[in-house]
Enzyme design. Sequence first.
Site, PDB file in Angstrom:
ATOM      1  N   ARG A  38      -9.469   1.156  -6.368  1.00 52.51           N
ATOM      2  CA  ARG A  38      -8.778   0.758  -7.342  1.00 52.51           C
ATOM      3  C   ARG A  38      -9.640  -0.495  -8.177  1.00 52.51           C
ATOM      4  NH1 ARG A  38      -2.963  -1.989  -7.520  1.00 52.51           N
ATOM      5  NH2 ARG A  38      -2.980  -2.663  -9.491  1.00 52.51           N
ATOM      6  N   ARG A  88      -3.172   4.005 -11.510  1.00 56.37           N
ATOM      7  CA  ARG A  88      -4.190   3.588 -10.493  1.00 56.37           C
ATOM      8  C   ARG A  88      -4.307   4.725  -9.518  1.00 56.37           C
ATOM      9  NH1 ARG A  88       0.570  -0.455 -10.222  1.00 56.37           N
ATOM     10  NH2 ARG A  88       0.747   0.123 -12.280  1.00 56.37           N
ATOM     11  N   ASP A 123      -2.019   1.790  -5.100  1.00 57.24           N
ATOM     12  CA  ASP A 123      -1.281   0.713  -5.447  1.00 57.24           C
ATOM     13  C   ASP A 123      -0.563   0.306  -3.943  1.00 57.24           C
ATOM     14  OD1 ASP A 123      -0.465  -1.830  -6.586  1.00 57.24           O
ATOM     15  OD2 ASP A 123       1.422  -0.758  -7.468  1.00 57.24           O
ATOM     16  N   ASP A 133       1.944  -2.417  -2.228  1.00 56.21           N
ATOM     17  CA  ASP A 133       2.628  -3.625  -2.468  1.00 56.21           C
ATOM     18  C   ASP A 133       3.601  -4.048  -1.205  1.00 56.21           C
ATOM     19  OD1 ASP A 133       2.130  -4.170  -4.941  1.00 56.21           O
ATOM     20  OD2 ASP A 133       3.612  -2.853  -5.639  1.00 56.21           O
TER      21      ASP A 133
END
Length: 167
Positions: free
Chosen positions: A85, A94, A97, A99
């Site tokens: 990334r 991307r 990712d 989160d």
Amino acid sequence: METMYTAFILTGANLGNRKQQLQTAVELIEQFCGKIICTSSIYETAAWGLTDQPDFLNQVLCIQTNLAPHELLKTLLAIENQMGRKRILKYGPRIIDLDILLIGNLKIETPDLSIPHPALPDRRFALIPLAEIAGSMLHPTLGKTILELLDQCNDALNVKKYSQNTK
């Protein structure tokens, strides 16, 4: 006795073999963060924020981890980095990712980490897979269930279950 946390992590990818990127992330998260208790289905969504880019695949993982919240964040960022990334453009395309959406009923507000994820109530691509595996869970600051938040979400992006047979 070390503390165990239940964390919900949103994975997303829109570059390369998106499904393989999510699978690699699952393997690395299990290797470095903790045991994966359950996973949502994979969903496909148009890009959010910066829309002129390929569609995303997203999935929510529920993990049991003994990593404290900031340690978990650091480990997830290291996994993103290991997977290639590059943070060039905000909301840009991307490879992966990762989160943190929620960690139990913790509320954390520091310059580098906000739990629950501040944008969660506004993003169907996060709420739909989260509702699939934890719909009755209460949002720690809003006091509503994930299903209630999904019901009240104004995000109009189309989020659909991903199937290998569709493009």
